[in-house]
Design a protein around this motif. Structure first.
Motif, short mmCIF file in Angstrom:
data_model
loop_
_atom_site.label_atom_id
_atom_site.label_comp_id
_atom_site.label_asym_id
_atom_site.label_seq_id
_atom_site.Cartn_x
_atom_site.Cartn_y
_atom_site.Cartn_z
N GLU A 130 0.83 -1.21 0.00
CA GLU A 130 0.00 0.00 0.00
C GLU A 130 0.86 1.26 0.00
N ILE A 131 1.91 1.25 0.80
CA ILE A 131 2.82 2.39 0.84
C ILE A 131 3.45 2.62 -0.52
N HIS B 117 2.43 1.57 -3.52
CA HIS B 117 1.44 1.97 -4.52
C HIS B 117 1.07 3.43 -4.36
N TYR B 118 0.83 3.83 -3.13
CA TYR B 118 0.44 5.23 -2.88
C TYR B 118 1.53 6.19 -3.33
N LEU B 119 2.76 5.94 -2.93
CA LEU B 119 3.84 6.88 -3.25
C LEU B 119 4.12 6.92 -4.75
N ARG B 120 4.06 5.78 -5.42
CA ARG B 120 4.30 5.78 -6.87
C ARG B 120 3.16 6.50 -7.60
N THR B 121 1.95 6.42 -7.06
CA THR B 121 0.80 7.03 -7.71
C THR B 121 0.78 8.54 -7.50
N GLU B 122 0.98 8.99 -6.25
CA GLU B 122 0.78 10.41 -5.94
C GLU B 122 2.07 11.20 -5.80
N GLN B 123 3.18 10.55 -5.48
CA GLN B 123 4.48 11.19 -5.34
C GLN B 123 4.40 12.47 -4.48
N ILE C 268 -6.09 10.14 1.36
CA ILE C 268 -7.20 9.93 2.28
C ILE C 268 -7.41 8.45 2.56
N ALA C 269 -7.03 7.57 1.61
CA ALA C 269 -7.19 6.13 1.77
C ALA C 269 -6.20 5.54 2.79
N LEU C 270 -5.22 6.33 3.21
CA LEU C 270 -4.25 5.87 4.21
C LEU C 270 -4.78 6.05 5.63
N LEU C 271 -5.90 6.77 5.76
CA LEU C 271 -6.30 7.27 7.08
C LEU C 271 -7.51 6.57 7.66
N GLU C 272 -7.58 6.60 8.99
CA GLU C 272 -8.76 6.14 9.73
C GLU C 272 -9.69 7.31 10.04
N ARG C 273 -9.09 8.44 10.46
CA ARG C 273 -9.91 9.61 10.80
C ARG C 273 -9.04 10.86 10.86
#
Length: 200
Positions: free
Chosen positions: A142-143, A145-151, A166-171
């Motif tokens: 997940e880390i 994928h997120y970093l490669r996608t959004e940088q 926002i998908a990394l977060l609980e609240r």
């Protein structure tokens, strides 16, 4: 020829080249200029994240105001606070991976400071918005994928809540909804009004 009303309006300058802060301030529909503050952002020994954010926000506003003493200048800074340790902009992929690994499953406080300065009138105010952000427990995949996608290498704490982050977060818990993006607009509006810049 400017009308007396227009002539009396104070020039507003955003002392930041952050595209996120520029987009946020533009929401207010008022004219402003942008200028890069030349400020060393290195934390001082033992400096806590909230103190660092406040010091840098004021330093940025004062530095730009020094060149434009008649203008109302906004300075802002954001520092991610992980158990009292400041996390700034990662700058590259490896540091961003390290930051997200450390924040995984943790609650991080994003300290976002804003300062407004006008040298000619002697106006100076600053304030701090503390946003509590609970991160999910993240997998390595997940880390990556997120970093490669959004940088998000130019964002404190390596996460952009206004995007895929926002998908990394609980609240998220805060009293100024734009603070996490980089400029607490409720506080900013209050201070620039007090400095003589009408908004509505």
């Amino acid at each position: 020829m400017p009308t007396p009303e227009n002539h009396s309006k104070k020039r507003l300058i955003l002392g930041s080249t952050s595209p996120y802060r520029r987009e946020l301030l533009a929401r207010l529909g008022i004219a402003f200029d942008v200028e890069r503050p030349e400020v060393d952002e290195t934390p001082q020994p033992g400096e806590k994240p909230a103190a660092l954010a406040m010091r840098l926000a004021l330093a940025k506003a004062r530095e730009v105001a020094r060149h434009h003493p008649e203008a109302v200048v906004i300075g802002s800074d954001q520092v991610a606070d992980l158990d009292g340790e400041p996390l700034g902009k990662p700058g590259n992929h490896e540091r961003a991976v390290d930051q997200l690994r450390r924040m995984s499953g943790q609650t991080v406080v994003f300290q976002t400071a804003v300062a407004v300065v006008c040298l000619s009138s002697g106006f100076e105010q600053s304030d701090l918005a503390a946003v509590q952000v609970a991160f999910r427990t993240l997998t390595e995949a997940e880390i990556e994928h997120y970093l490669r996608t959004e940088q998000p290498y130019d964002c404190a704490g390596s996460a952009k809540s206004e995007g895929l982050g926002i998908a990394l977060l609980e609240r998220i818990e805060n009293d100024d909804p734009t603070a996490l993006v980089g400029l607490p607009l409720i506080r900013t509006c209050r201070m620039i009004r007090a400095a003589g810049v009408p908004i509505l």
